[in-house]
Write a protein that holds these residues in place. Sequence first.
Motif, PDB file in Angstrom:
ATOM      1  N   LEU A  36       0.851  -1.184   0.000  1.00  0.00           N
ATOM      2  CA  LEU A  36       0.000   0.000   0.000  1.00  0.00           C
ATOM      3  C   LEU A  36       0.885   1.231   0.000  1.00  0.00           C
ATOM      4  N   THR A  40      -2.375   5.812   1.662  1.00  0.00           N
ATOM      5  CA  THR A  40      -3.477   4.893   1.920  1.00  0.00           C
ATOM      6  C   THR A  40      -3.340   4.266   3.298  1.00  0.00           C
ATOM      7  N   ASN A  43      -4.199   6.805   5.924  1.00  0.00           N
ATOM      8  CA  ASN A  43      -5.652   6.956   6.062  1.00  0.00           C
ATOM      9  C   ASN A  43      -6.248   5.839   6.904  1.00  0.00           C
ATOM     10  N   ALA A  44      -5.758   4.625   6.716  1.00  0.00           N
ATOM     11  CA  ALA A  44      -6.270   3.487   7.480  1.00  0.00           C
ATOM     12  C   ALA A  44      -5.973   3.636   8.971  1.00  0.00           C
ATOM     13  N   ARG A  54     -15.536   7.727   6.915  1.00  0.00           N
ATOM     14  CA  ARG A  54     -14.984   6.997   5.772  1.00  0.00           C
ATOM     15  C   ARG A  54     -14.410   5.661   6.224  1.00  0.00           C
ATOM     16  N   ASN A  55     -13.627   5.678   7.287  1.00  0.00           N
ATOM     17  CA  ASN A  55     -13.015   4.441   7.760  1.00  0.00           C
ATOM     18  C   ASN A  55     -14.059   3.432   8.230  1.00  0.00           C
ATOM     19  N   ILE A  58     -15.300   1.760   5.089  1.00  0.00           N
ATOM     20  CA  ILE A  58     -14.260   0.881   4.549  1.00  0.00           C
ATOM     21  C   ILE A  58     -14.076  -0.334   5.467  1.00  0.00           C
ATOM     22  N   VAL A 144      -9.791  -2.215   7.740  1.00  0.00           N
ATOM     23  CA  VAL A 144      -9.650  -1.092   6.804  1.00  0.00           C
ATOM     24  C   VAL A 144      -8.521  -1.368   5.821  1.00  0.00           C
ATOM     25  N   VAL A 145      -7.388  -1.852   6.313  1.00  0.00           N
ATOM     26  CA  VAL A 145      -6.264  -2.146   5.425  1.00  0.00           C
ATOM     27  C   VAL A 145      -6.653  -3.251   4.431  1.00  0.00           C
ATOM     28  N   GLU A 148      -8.741  -1.652   1.816  1.00  0.00           N
ATOM     29  CA  GLU A 148      -7.920  -0.778   0.973  1.00  0.00           C
ATOM     30  C   GLU A 148      -7.124  -1.609  -0.035  1.00  0.00           C
ATOM     31  N   TYR A 152      -7.929  -0.922  -3.887  1.00  0.00           N
ATOM     32  CA  TYR A 152      -6.937  -0.146  -4.637  1.00  0.00           C
ATOM     33  C   TYR A 152      -5.845  -0.972  -5.298  1.00  0.00           C
TER      34      TYR A 152
END
Length: 156
Positions: A36, A40, A43-44, A54-55, A58, A144-145, A148, A152
């Motif tokens: 990642l 990103t 953000n996580a 948002r988290n 996700i 979250v990770v 992501e 992504y």
Amino acid sequence: MTKRTSSFDCKVHKTVQEAIRTAILETDYQPPRPELDVKTLDNALNWTEANKPRNKSIEWIGDSLMYAVISLELYREQQASKLNPWGNLSIISTVRARLVSNKTLALLTHKLNWSPHPYVSHKQKPGASKLAPYSKIYANIFEVVAAEVYLYTDRL
């Protein structure tokens, strides 16, 4: 009979969770790190009030992905083995439940050295200097990770 089954199920859950904890905490075990970009991953780990909605969304995706991926892997393992664990689906369900539990995901988050930012806005006792090792925030970070990575990089 119900009490005996409940007591047995509780012991199975605890035994499976302890086996997972032991495997994760072995010094030579290192979970693979996802690729990642820094932003990103940042953000996580960022659970400030501004980033929290948002988290949470996700995290929901990551939770669903973890459940699905673990289910598929357990199915593949069963297909590859000569044993028939499907004779007792409750044991397979217990293993899956323990693998995707907050405790397991929190342990993996610690093993990967992912920590929430120090200014994390999460429920914790006033005056507490750090979060408890099994705090749900660590499981949330893992989820979250995972999301992501899926969103992504199209890989899990």
